[in-house]
Design an enzyme around this catalytic site. Structure first.
Site, PDB file in Angstrom:
ATOM      1  N   GLY A  18       0.840  -1.191   0.000  1.00 48.23           N
ATOM      2  CA  GLY A  18       0.000   0.000   0.000  1.00 48.23           C
ATOM      3  C   GLY A  18       0.869   1.232   0.000  1.00 48.23           C
ATOM      4  N   GLY A  21       3.710   1.188   2.653  1.00 50.00           N
ATOM      5  CA  GLY A  21       4.767   0.187   2.588  1.00 50.00           C
ATOM      6  C   GLY A  21       4.266  -1.148   2.074  1.00 50.00           C
ATOM      7  CB  VAL A  23       3.077  -7.131   4.582  1.00 48.86           C
ATOM      8  CG1 VAL A  23       3.266  -8.321   5.525  1.00 48.86           C
ATOM      9  CG2 VAL A  23       2.580  -5.915   5.357  1.00 48.86           C
ATOM     10  CE  LYS A  38       2.648  -1.596   8.584  1.00 52.49           C
ATOM     11  NZ  LYS A  38       1.616  -1.267   9.605  1.00 52.49           N
ATOM     12  CG  ASP A 132      -7.626   1.809   9.608  1.00 49.80           C
ATOM     13  OD1 ASP A 132      -8.747   2.168   9.164  1.00 49.80           O
ATOM     14  OD2 ASP A 132      -6.663   1.545   8.862  1.00 49.80           O
TER      15      ASP A 132
END
Length: 337
Positions: A18, A21, A23, A38, A132
């Site tokens: 994204g 960054g 993963v 990550k 979130d």
């Protein structure tokens, strides 16, 4: 593209990416334990404030002990990059299940909500607000259990951290930048629960302003949910945070009561079986089904602390995530001598 990799790990492939960054799937070379790494994106790593926030995420995870949250193994930082090494959850995102299946059915939806609420409850007990919660951040494992992930914008309860979150799941007070509170997580969890029940988000809009207005003023669409869980939806999506369950554990208690009364004592077993069957339909999305690892050659100064009562520590490395951080290395394949 930055090719820096965390020393001591053999990477195989990217699990997701994204704006902040990516993963990747990797294996800890000393123990053979699979992990998720990550990486902070190169563009953000060079901008003031973002490395600080990334360290803060690691520090927060280090202080959060929960079987319902993907745990931290170590935080690694060098002049060439920054990374958080985490527990690998062999599961698929709730978003993937909803995309394939649509509504999950009330028992399966209750099981997903319960598992992730247990993770939220552990966070709330130590004063952390996730901010979130959404289907992308709930992973469902092969056995139908679920874990909460991605504390990238989490903050201490009561912090004034500005407007942040994913619009479709943001509580009314989040749109105004009110101090972070567990009640906002309760709202987001309930919005996700509603989507599991109905196959759609509780509110939609042509633009952010319209969506915000829906969250702030539109009636709670509880009547679209099965009758047995309408009160959960109605209370969890209340406009006034004071009218919601105050914390995740409060919503969890209401969930247990409603589920038992409506669906009987075996509701959780049936719901988990349903989720396990759905995950089995998406085998290629499981990390365990991905290709074998390949090596990386880059080196850098790394950091690794140790968490008390955890097995194995790598000698000569100290944590640079900050005071109070207690990262842990991946567990040994056998008990330490």
């Amino acid at each position: 593209m930055n090719t820096w990799g965390v020393p001591g790990y053999t990477e195989s492939l990217e699990l997701g990416a994204g704006a902040s960054g990516r993963v990747v799937l990797a294996v800890h070379e000393e123990t053979g334990v699979p992990v998720a790494v990550k990486y902070l994106s190169e563009s953000l790593r060079t901008r003031p404030g973002f490395v600080h926030d990334f360290r803060a995420e690691a520090r927060l995870l280090a202080g959060l002990e929960s079987p319902y949250v993907a745990g931290l193994y170590e935080y690694v930082e060098s002049p060439d990059g920054a990374a958080i090494v985490m527990e690998l959850v062999d599961g698929v995102s709730l978003r993937a299940l909803l995309r394939r299946e649509g509504p999950l059915g009330p028992e399966a939806a209750l099981v997903v909500l319960k598992g992730s609420l247990l993770g939220l409850a552990d966070a709330h007990r130590v004063g952390v607000v996730h901010r979130d919660y959404k289907p992308e951040n709930v992973l469902v494992a092969r056995d139908g259990s679920s874990k909460l992930v991605d504390f990238g914008i989490a903050v201490d309860s009561g912090s004034s951290a500005g407007v942040a979150g994913t619009p479709s799941y943001m509580a009314p007070e989040q749109w105004t930048g009110a101090p972070a509170s567990p009640a906002a997580d309760v709202y987001a969890a309930t919005a996700t629960f509603f989507e599991c029940l109905t196959g759609r988000k509780p509110y939609t809009g042509e633009n952010l302003a319209e969506l915000a207005l829906q969250h702030v003023d539109a009636p709670v669409p509880a009547d679209e949910a099965p009758e047995a869980v309408r009160d959960l939806v109605r209370r969890g999506l209340a406009k006034d945070p004071g009218e919601r369950p105050a914390r995740a554990e409060d919503l969890l208690a209401e969930l247990e009561s409603a589920a038992g009364a409506a669906y009987g004592p075996d509701w959780e077993e049936r719901g988990r079986g349903r989720l396990a069957a759905l995950v089995a339909l998406l085998p290629l999305l499981l990390p365990s089904a991905r290709q074998a690892p390949r090596g990386t050659a880059d080196t850098a100064r790394t950091v690794l602390g140790r968490r008390p009562r955890r097995a194995v520590a790598v000698p000569g490395r100290g944590c640079r995530a900050g005071p109070g951080c207690s990262c842990r290395p991946p567990p040994c394949s056998s008990p330490p001598s």
